[in-house]
Design an enzyme around this catalytic site. Structure first.
Site, PDB file in Angstrom:
ATOM      1  N   TYR A  54       0.771  -1.150   0.118  1.00 44.77           N
ATOM      2  CA  TYR A  54       0.057  -0.070   0.021  1.00 44.77           C
ATOM      3  C   TYR A  54       0.950   1.453  -0.165  1.00 44.77           C
ATOM      4  O   TYR A  54       0.142   2.302   0.160  1.00 44.77           O
ATOM      5  CB  TYR A  54      -0.988   0.143   1.200  1.00 44.77           C
ATOM      6  CG  TYR A  54      -1.779  -1.194   1.164  1.00 44.77           C
ATOM      7  CD1 TYR A  54      -3.003  -1.192   0.112  1.00 44.77           C
ATOM      8  CD2 TYR A  54      -1.694  -2.199   2.001  1.00 44.77           C
ATOM      9  CE1 TYR A  54      -3.646  -2.290   0.186  1.00 44.77           C
ATOM     10  CE2 TYR A  54      -2.775  -3.145   2.029  1.00 44.77           C
ATOM     11  CZ  TYR A  54      -3.513  -3.393   1.028  1.00 44.77           C
ATOM     12  OH  TYR A  54      -4.598  -4.389   1.090  1.00 44.77           O
TER      13      TYR A  54
ATOM     14  N   HIS B  17     -14.869  -6.377  -2.143  1.00 49.96           N
ATOM     15  CA  HIS B  17     -15.089  -7.732  -2.402  1.00 49.96           C
ATOM     16  C   HIS B  17     -16.508  -8.379  -1.749  1.00 49.96           C
ATOM     17  O   HIS B  17     -16.657  -9.511  -2.046  1.00 49.96           O
ATOM     18  CB  HIS B  17     -13.954  -8.457  -2.265  1.00 49.96           C
ATOM     19  CG  HIS B  17     -12.698  -7.580  -2.459  1.00 49.96           C
ATOM     20  ND1 HIS B  17     -12.273  -7.387  -3.768  1.00 49.96           N
ATOM     21  CD2 HIS B  17     -11.658  -7.055  -1.631  1.00 49.96           C
ATOM     22  CE1 HIS B  17     -11.166  -6.651  -3.629  1.00 49.96           C
ATOM     23  NE2 HIS B  17     -10.910  -6.323  -2.418  1.00 49.96           N
TER      24      HIS B  17
ATOM     25  N   ASP C   9     -25.346  -1.605  -3.733  1.00 46.24           N
ATOM     26  CA  ASP C   9     -26.625  -1.276  -3.845  1.00 46.24           C
ATOM     27  C   ASP C   9     -26.831   0.293  -3.653  1.00 46.24           C
ATOM     28  O   ASP C   9     -27.523   0.858  -4.338  1.00 46.24           O
ATOM     29  CB  ASP C   9     -27.726  -2.002  -3.018  1.00 46.24           C
ATOM     30  CG  ASP C   9     -27.826  -3.396  -3.398  1.00 46.24           C
ATOM     31  OD1 ASP C   9     -27.373  -3.918  -4.433  1.00 46.24           O
ATOM     32  OD2 ASP C   9     -28.409  -4.188  -2.697  1.00 46.24           O
TER      33      ASP C   9
ATOM     34  N   HIS D  69      -8.199   2.154  -5.902  1.00 45.69           N
ATOM     35  CA  HIS D  69      -7.530   1.425  -5.255  1.00 45.69           C
ATOM     36  C   HIS D  69      -6.045   1.681  -5.153  1.00 45.69           C
ATOM     37  O   HIS D  69      -5.611   1.890  -6.344  1.00 45.69           O
ATOM     38  CB  HIS D  69      -7.762  -0.296  -5.465  1.00 45.69           C
ATOM     39  CG  HIS D  69      -9.081  -0.727  -5.467  1.00 45.69           C
ATOM     40  ND1 HIS D  69      -9.636  -0.870  -4.156  1.00 45.69           N
ATOM     41  CD2 HIS D  69      -9.989  -0.834  -6.420  1.00 45.69           C
ATOM     42  CE1 HIS D  69     -10.969  -1.255  -4.605  1.00 45.69           C
ATOM     43  NE2 HIS D  69     -10.964  -1.228  -5.529  1.00 45.69           N
TER      44      HIS D  69
ATOM     45  N   ARG E 114      -9.740 -11.113  -3.948  1.00 47.69           N
ATOM     46  CA  ARG E 114      -9.529  -9.364  -4.119  1.00 47.69           C
ATOM     47  C   ARG E 114      -9.666  -9.119  -5.925  1.00 47.69           C
ATOM     48  O   ARG E 114      -9.853  -8.254  -6.145  1.00 47.69           O
ATOM     49  CB  ARG E 114      -8.258  -9.177  -3.762  1.00 47.69           C
ATOM     50  CG  ARG E 114      -8.024  -8.811  -2.401  1.00 47.69           C
ATOM     51  CD  ARG E 114      -6.573  -8.442  -2.173  1.00 47.69           C
ATOM     52  NE  ARG E 114      -5.966  -8.563  -0.829  1.00 47.69           N
ATOM     53  CZ  ARG E 114      -6.555  -8.083   0.260  1.00 47.69           C
ATOM     54  NH1 ARG E 114      -7.385  -7.013   0.201  1.00 47.69           N
ATOM     55  NH2 ARG E 114      -6.186  -8.479   1.672  1.00 47.69           N
TER      56      ARG E 114
END
Length: 143
Positions: free
Chosen positions: A23, A81, A88, A101, A112
């Protein structure tokens, strides 16, 4: 001035220390500061938020639609995920949502590689670390 929400999901408050090899070393505050400067240049008002709770993200998406927010940049984290409810909520609003991401989910574990929200967002930007957010904000400004 057009307003953009940048919504961040679970564990993104740990950026900088959480698996930096995946990350990166930028914290969420670092990313927010860079985006705030970029937003000024794009004549956008920015509202950056983070929550580890699914319901907060859903409420903020509803708020974006109700208050006329121009666009939403959404890093749903692990909810990408797993959350039909988040999917929704994105589908229920007319506000364009850009999925973002830091890592490339398709280059990672198989679970993922499936995004429940990908089919209802305007577009997805992933794999460029903190630059993914900047690219998404640029895209939001151009909508």
């Amino acid at each position: 001035m057009r307003k953009v929400f940048v919504l961040n999901g679970p564990n993104l408050n740990l950026l900088g220390s959480r698996e930096p090899d995946i990350y990166g070393r930028d914290t969420l505050d670092d990313i927010a500061a860079a985006l705030t400067e970029q937003a000024r240049e794009l004549d956008l008002e920015l509202d950056v938020r983070q929550s580890n709770h699914e319901g907060h993200l859903i409420d903020w998406l509803h708020e974006a639609a109700a208050t006329g927010v121009h666009a939403v940049v959404l890093n749903a984290g692990g909810f990408t995920h797993t959350s039909v409810a988040l999917r929704d909520a994105v589908a229920a609003i007319a506000t364009p949502v850009i999925e973002v991401h830091l890592s490339n989910p398709h280059a990672r574990e198989s679970f993922r590689r499936r995004s429940l929200i990908a089919g209802v967002v305007k577009g997805t930007i992933s794999g460029f670390g903190a630059l993914s957010y900047r690219l998404a904000l640029d895209a939001a400004a151009r909508l």
